[in-house]
Structure formats: C-alpha cells, structure tokens
Design a protein around this motif. Structure first.
Motif, mmCIF file in Angstrom:
data_model
loop_
_atom_site.group_PDB
_atom_site.id
_atom_site.type_symbol
_atom_site.label_atom_id
_atom_site.label_comp_id
_atom_site.label_asym_id
_atom_site.label_seq_id
_atom_site.Cartn_x
_atom_site.Cartn_y
_atom_site.Cartn_z
ATOM 1 N N ILE A 108 48.713 30.545 25.758
ATOM 2 C CA ILE A 108 48.000 30.746 27.177
ATOM 3 C C ILE A 108 46.860 31.913 26.870
ATOM 4 C CG2 ILE A 108 48.419 31.566 29.382
ATOM 5 C CD1 ILE A 108 51.050 30.710 29.128
ATOM 6 N N ASN A 109 45.915 31.862 27.576
ATOM 7 C CA ASN A 109 44.694 33.067 27.630
ATOM 8 C C ASN A 109 44.323 33.476 28.847
ATOM 9 O OD1 ASN A 109 43.026 30.295 26.787
ATOM 10 N ND2 ASN A 109 41.757 31.606 27.639
ATOM 11 N N PHE A 110 43.833 34.490 29.109
ATOM 12 C CA PHE A 110 43.431 34.815 30.352
ATOM 13 C C PHE A 110 42.378 36.032 30.163
ATOM 14 C CE2 PHE A 110 43.459 37.968 33.966
ATOM 15 C CZ PHE A 110 43.140 37.099 34.886
ATOM 16 N N THR A 111 41.180 35.922 30.966
ATOM 17 C CA THR A 111 40.344 37.011 30.911
ATOM 18 C C THR A 111 39.861 37.315 32.440
ATOM 19 O OG1 THR A 111 38.146 35.547 30.957
ATOM 20 C CG2 THR A 111 39.235 35.831 28.844
ATOM 21 N N ALA A 112 39.608 38.469 32.539
ATOM 22 C CA ALA A 112 39.086 38.969 33.958
ATOM 23 C C ALA A 112 38.046 40.092 33.904
ATOM 24 C CB ALA A 112 40.169 39.523 34.592
ATOM 25 N N GLY A 113 37.030 40.138 34.694
ATOM 26 C CA GLY A 113 36.118 41.101 34.419
ATOM 27 C C GLY A 113 35.543 41.316 36.116
ATOM 28 N N TYR A 114 35.358 42.830 35.966
ATOM 29 C CA TYR A 114 34.950 43.356 37.315
ATOM 30 C C TYR A 114 33.632 44.026 37.079
ATOM 31 C CZ TYR A 114 34.585 45.719 41.953
ATOM 32 O OH TYR A 114 34.018 46.177 42.998
ATOM 33 N N ASN A 115 32.414 43.948 37.943
ATOM 34 C CA ASN A 115 31.306 44.713 37.686
ATOM 35 C C ASN A 115 30.421 45.066 38.924
ATOM 36 O OD1 ASN A 115 28.111 45.087 37.256
ATOM 37 N ND2 ASN A 115 28.707 44.870 34.985
ATOM 38 N N GLU A 116 30.270 46.376 39.200
ATOM 39 C CA GLU A 116 29.909 46.680 40.699
ATOM 40 C C GLU A 116 28.793 47.844 40.283
ATOM 41 O OE1 GLU A 116 31.088 49.061 44.767
ATOM 42 O OE2 GLU A 116 32.560 48.505 43.136
ATOM 43 N N PHE A 117 27.592 47.415 40.974
ATOM 44 C CA PHE A 117 26.522 48.312 41.004
ATOM 45 C C PHE A 117 26.318 49.154 42.405
ATOM 46 C CE2 PHE A 117 21.860 49.353 41.747
ATOM 47 C CZ PHE A 117 21.558 49.828 40.791
ATOM 48 N N THR A 118 25.643 50.406 42.266
ATOM 49 C CA THR A 118 25.626 50.998 43.396
ATOM 50 C C THR A 118 24.387 51.878 43.168
ATOM 51 O OG1 THR A 118 27.042 52.828 42.650
ATOM 52 C CG2 THR A 118 27.904 51.224 44.336
ATOM 53 N N SER A 119 23.437 51.859 44.197
ATOM 54 C CA SER A 119 22.006 52.739 43.875
ATOM 55 C C SER A 119 22.447 54.212 44.413
ATOM 56 C CB SER A 119 21.138 51.818 44.788
ATOM 57 O OG SER A 119 19.979 52.980 44.737
ATOM 58 N N ASP A 120 21.874 54.965 43.971
ATOM 59 C CA ASP A 120 21.621 56.359 44.490
ATOM 60 C C ASP A 120 20.915 56.712 45.398
ATOM 61 O OD1 ASP A 120 23.797 56.830 42.418
ATOM 62 O OD2 ASP A 120 22.455 57.813 41.121
ATOM 63 N N GLY B 215 21.049 54.839 39.368
ATOM 64 C CA GLY B 215 22.099 54.189 39.983
ATOM 65 C C GLY B 215 23.349 54.115 39.068
ATOM 66 N N LYS B 216 24.519 53.481 39.451
ATOM 67 C CA LYS B 216 25.623 53.549 38.848
ATOM 68 C C LYS B 216 26.218 52.020 38.487
ATOM 69 C CE LYS B 216 25.874 58.079 38.620
ATOM 70 N NZ LYS B 216 24.749 58.295 39.934
ATOM 71 N N VAL B 217 27.035 51.909 37.426
ATOM 72 C CA VAL B 217 27.526 50.735 37.148
ATOM 73 C C VAL B 217 28.959 50.924 36.918
ATOM 74 C CG1 VAL B 217 27.842 48.612 35.908
ATOM 75 C CG2 VAL B 217 25.611 49.408 36.708
ATOM 76 N N LYS B 218 29.893 50.153 37.339
ATOM 77 C CA LYS B 218 31.294 50.779 37.042
ATOM 78 C C LYS B 218 32.134 49.272 37.068
ATOM 79 C CE LYS B 218 33.004 51.857 41.823
ATOM 80 N NZ LYS B 218 33.452 52.912 42.506
ATOM 81 N N GLY B 219 33.147 49.312 36.120
ATOM 82 C CA GLY B 219 33.939 48.228 36.162
ATOM 83 C C GLY B 219 34.903 48.050 35.169
ATOM 84 N N PHE B 220 35.697 46.758 34.877
ATOM 85 C CA PHE B 220 36.694 46.714 33.709
ATOM 86 C C PHE B 220 36.692 45.509 33.193
ATOM 87 C CE2 PHE B 220 38.951 45.252 37.570
ATOM 88 C CZ PHE B 220 39.477 44.046 37.035
ATOM 89 N N GLU B 221 37.308 45.228 31.908
ATOM 90 C CA GLU B 221 37.395 44.019 31.399
ATOM 91 C C GLU B 221 38.882 43.828 30.915
ATOM 92 O OE1 GLU B 221 34.200 44.001 28.333
ATOM 93 O OE2 GLU B 221 32.800 43.209 29.889
#
Length: 423
Positions: A282-294, A263-269
């Motif tokens: 001021i502070n800000f955080t964001a995260g994105y995480n996506e898993f896909t199976s092969d 499988g694969k995991v991709k994202g950003f922080e």
C-alpha cells in the motif's frame, strides 16, 4: 532549432502565429571533491559556465485585431543573450556517528540582453540589459537517532534572476523587473518502522519571498512614447486611467506588467509505503501548499485575494497491489490507484473568484491495472484503464460557464494493452 504554428483551431484560421525558434548554448562545469579531517569532512568545490543565444522569428497574423486597427500583421525578430558564471563549495561534516552538519555557498554572476523587434508593429532600437550578482548559502543538520530513522533541518537562500517585460506594447514597457529572492526552511523525518514494513517520509516547509516576481493585467497611463511608463495601474487591460495620471479618464495602454511583491509559502509533504503481509503493498502521498501575499491593500499591485489560488492547495494519491504467485512461477498483479486534487481558480489575482466561471471543482480519479509476469519476469502483459469510473472533470486553467470562458475537459475512461520486454 524549431518551427511551429499556432492558431485558433477554426476551419479557416483567423489568428495564426508562425514561430521560428533558434537556440544555441555552451555549458561547462568543473568539480573537485575530496575528504579531510580524518575523512570526517566530505567536500566538493567547482565552477559553472553558461552562454546562450536565442532568436524568435516568424509572421503573426491576428485578423480580428488587424481589422479593428489594434494590432497589424507583423514579423517577429526578437533576440536574446544570457551568460552565467558561478563558483560553489559544499561540505558535509560528521560530528559523530549520528550527527552531521552540511553547509554550502554559491556565488553567481548573470547577465541578460533582450532585443525586441516586431517589425510592422513595434520595434525598440535599444536592447534591454539586466545583470545579477548574487551569493546564496545553505546550512543543515542531520541526526540519525536509529538505524532506520533520521530527522533533518535545513535553511537555504535562492533566487530567480531578473528578467524583462516579455510583451511590451509601448517602447517604455521594455524594462527589467527585479530578481526574485527567497529564504526557505524545512524540517523532516525519514524512517522505517514496524520491522521495516512501513516506510515514512514527512517534511514541513516554509518559504519567505522578498521580493517575489508576480504578473498582472494592467494599464500604462502615460503617453505611448514616454521613456518612463510610470507604475502599472492595477486593473483590466486598457483600463480607465485614474485621476492624477497623464491619461486620466482615458483608456491606458495595455500592459502585461511584471513586478515584485513579498509573499509566503507554507505546507507539508507526506509519503508512506506499507507492506502489511506477504506481497501486499500500500502506498499513500499527501501534499499541502498555501501562498499568502504580504500586500494587504486591495488596490495595490501585488494584492492577491485569499481565495484566488496559485495552485490547488491539497493533492493526495494512494494505491494498493497484491502479487498472486502461480504454480508455474509466473504471477498476476492487480493494482488500484486513486488521486485527488482540490479546487483551483483562474480569476485575476486581486479578484474574488466567481463560482460559476472561475473555480474548477475538486475531483478524484481511479485507475486500475492487471499485470501478468512470466516466470523469469522478463516479459509482462498488462491491461490498464485510466479514469475507471469515467468521471467528467475540468482540467487546466479554465472552468465552464460565462460567454467568453474556455475549459479543457479531462480525459475520459481509456483502455490500454501494454506488452513489455526487459533485457
């Protein structure tokens, strides 16, 4: 050493698990570091040792299953042994004042042994043994293009060692499953901008698992005492065995099957902190995480429905505060924080989530805090409130709806008074 009891939370427990957990371990690590090549190379080398013995005991009483003759009362007498010895080396070489290169290598030998003994239910005489020998590496490049800014890139390998089926229902199910292996890639930026009034950290990541350890509800479609339980049949526990299997047309033996699938995991922080003026932050955080199976075959082990999530894909948070200075030298700091979590699912990996019972909706929360600081900043008094709007939301691994589904509601609005002394 720990003792704890779990039950079904009824006034008179119908299911009770009494656990006695004992764990002893020995660890040692040696490190040697230094500089070479006119101090351009900083290096570290060392060795690591770990040896642990654990046991899990206690009486298990599952009255409904006992009444139906599925699971009798039994005593846990499980034991575990894990040993690990590793050697490693790591170095950072400064090519020039702006560019540096890093590299590392680690070699690991690990062995696990698991003895399963649930006296009165299932005892497996021979312990399961698993061993792992693995070499992992990392390489990276850092480039400082300004006094307050840099970009970097890394590639690294890693693994999670092989394990065992943790809850066998038949003797043949106590088998090791393969180790998990991953190659990860990361590109990032760190810098201070706008006369250092804005700090920004950002990175992109991509992880290639081959294999990745996953679990599923399945059925064993060979006889109870079969030395080789065969491949787990994807589907509900105790599902009907398909044609071509020894138990075709019959209920298979329950199996919480662990296996491997790529499988694969991709994202950003993203992290940002700004100080536009004075004592306003001021502070800000964001995260994105996506898993896909092969695995694309919907009937194969390891298949994951694209809408069945391992975790929420998106999380964000933000906050703002302003320090108000008083003539006495003391100060007030009002602060507001916001968090966001996108929707989650709790359906079986290969199934389409049912919106009524398998999807936990996205939610946002607000928290507020007012802090008073004394002149010397050694005493502080704060009034805080979480979930300021008293929002109702579901938290955990379940969602409302359905006859047999359970859910944990999130905490309501709560107030706090905090007195603090710094020394």
């Amino acid at each position: 050493h720990a003792v704890f009891t779990t039950g079904d939370d009824l006034p008179l427990d119908m299911t009770t698990t009494y656990n006695i957990l004992d764990h002893q371990q020995r660890t040692a690590e040696f490190q040697f570091s230094g500089n070479a090549i006119d101090a351009k190379l900083a290096w570290t080398a060392g060795a690591f040792y770990y040896d642990a013995n654990s046991s899990l005991g206690g009486r298990v009483h599952l009255q409904p299953f006992n009444y139906l003759g599925i699971i009798p009362e039994f005593d846990q007498n499980d034991s575990f042994h894990t040993s690990n010895d590793s050697v490693f080396v790591h170095g950072v070489f400064d090519v020039n004042s702006k560019l540096s290169v890093t590299a590392g290598l680690r070699h690991t030998n690990e062995k696990k042994e698991y003895t399963f003994d649930h006296t009165g239910f299932l005892t497996i005489a021979e312990p399961a043994v698993s061993s792992t020998t693995r070499s992992d590496w990392t390489v990276g490049v850092n480039y400082n293009f300004a006094d307050a800014g840099m970009v970097y890139g890394t590639v690294a390998t890693g693994f999670r060692s092989a394990g065992f089926q943790p809850r066998p229902w038949t003797p043949g199910q106590l088998q090791p499953f393969p180790q998990e292996e991953v190659t990860s890639y990361e590109l990032g930026y760190k810098g201070d901008l706008v006369n250092r009034r804005l700090r920004l950290n950002a990175d992109l990541f991509y992880m290639d698992y081959d294999p990745r350890v996953v679990t599923t509800n399945a059925a064993q479609c060979t006889p109870f005492d079969a030395a080789d339980p065969g491949d787990p049949v994807f589907g509900p526990l105790g599902g009907i065995c398909p044609p071509g299997t020894p138990l075709a047309g019959q209920n298979g033996w329950n199996w919480f099957a662990f296996f491997s699938a790529p499988g694969k995991v991709k994202g950003f922080e993203l992290e940002a902190t700004a100080n536009p003026f004075g004592d306003f932050t001021i502070n800000f955080t964001a995260g994105y995480n996506e898993f896909t199976s092969d695995v694309s075959d919907t009937t194969a082990l390891g298949y994951r429905n694209p809408r069945s999530l391992i975790q929420p894909k998106t999380t964000m948070s933000g906050g703002a505060q302003y320090e108000i200075h008083l003539p006495s030298g003391a100060s007030f700091i009002p602060r507001l924080d916001w968090t966001y979590t996108s929707h989650a699912t709790n359906s079986a990996p290969g199934e389409e989530p049912d919106p009524a019972i398998n999807i936990i909706p996205a939610y946002s929360l607000l928290n507020a805090r007012l802090t008073y600081l004394t002149k010397n900043r050694d005493w502080s008094f704060a009034l805080a409130v979480t979930n300021l709007t008293d929002k109702f939301y579901w938290y955990g691994f379940a969602a409302p709806g359905g006859q047999n589904t359970t859910g944990s509601p999130g905490e309501p609005r709560m107030w706090q008074l905090v007195l603090r002394r710094d020394f």
